[in-house]
Design a protein around this motif. Structure first.
Motif, PDB file in Angstrom:
ATOM      1  N   ASP A  24       0.839  -1.193   0.000  1.00 35.84           N
ATOM      2  CA  ASP A  24       0.000   0.000   0.000  1.00 35.84           C
ATOM      3  C   ASP A  24       0.868   1.234   0.000  1.00 35.84           C
ATOM      4  OD1 ASP A  24      -2.867  -0.634   0.178  1.00 35.84           O
ATOM      5  OD2 ASP A  24      -2.230  -1.800   1.923  1.00 35.84           O
ATOM      6  N   ASP A  26       0.033   5.258   0.168  1.00 38.55           N
ATOM      7  CA  ASP A  26      -0.966   6.332   0.265  1.00 38.55           C
ATOM      8  C   ASP A  26      -2.356   5.867  -0.165  1.00 38.55           C
ATOM      9  OD1 ASP A  26       1.165   8.014   0.994  1.00 38.55           O
ATOM     10  OD2 ASP A  26       1.604   8.446  -1.112  1.00 38.55           O
ATOM     11  N   GLY A  27      -2.753   4.692   0.292  1.00 30.44           N
ATOM     12  CA  GLY A  27      -4.097   4.202  -0.016  1.00 30.44           C
ATOM     13  C   GLY A  27      -4.237   3.549  -1.374  1.00 30.44           C
ATOM     14  N   GLU A  44      -7.631   1.861  -6.152  1.00 29.54           N
ATOM     15  CA  GLU A  44      -8.488   1.372  -5.061  1.00 29.54           C
ATOM     16  C   GLU A  44      -9.304   0.165  -5.505  1.00 29.54           C
ATOM     17  OE1 GLU A  44     -12.271   2.616  -2.282  1.00 29.54           O
ATOM     18  OE2 GLU A  44     -11.442   4.124  -3.656  1.00 29.54           O
TER      19      GLU A  44
END
Length: 102
Positions: A24, A26-27, A44
């Motif tokens: 991961d 930063d998302g 995502e």
């Protein structure tokens, strides 16, 4: 001799290809293929798909799961999932199994 391009249908079983390192940042989900040394940003939705295909699952089961997690129409979800999976397949990041009977 033509190599038959594998196509992904809703009834096909799919699973993550072996030998990829996912982390991961930063998302966003980022993956390194140890086969070709390339980095991929899964984003995502791609990250969610990747998590769901850790164990063999049919494409339609995958679509159903994603529809319960995201507000998305079935036709749009199917289209996006198949498109993403075809990209993974072309890059050698996905394994396809047999058709499953419903």
């Amino acid at each position: 001799m033509m190599i038959k391009k594998q196509t992904i249908s809703l009834s096909k079983l799919i699973v993550q290809g072996k030998g990829n390192i996912v982390s991961d940042m930063d998302g966003e989900r980022v993956m390194l293929s140890i086969y070709n040394g390339k980095y991929y940003n899964l984003g995502e939705m791609g990250g969610a798909i990747w998590d769901h295909i850790e164990k063999p699952v049919s494409v339609i089961q995958l679509v159903t799961r994603l529809m319960s997690e995201y507000e998305v129409e079935q036709s749009e979800c199917e289209e996006q999932v198949i498109s993403f999976l075809e990209t993974l397949l072309e890059e050698g990041l996905l394994e396809i199994g047999e058709e499953v009977s419903s």
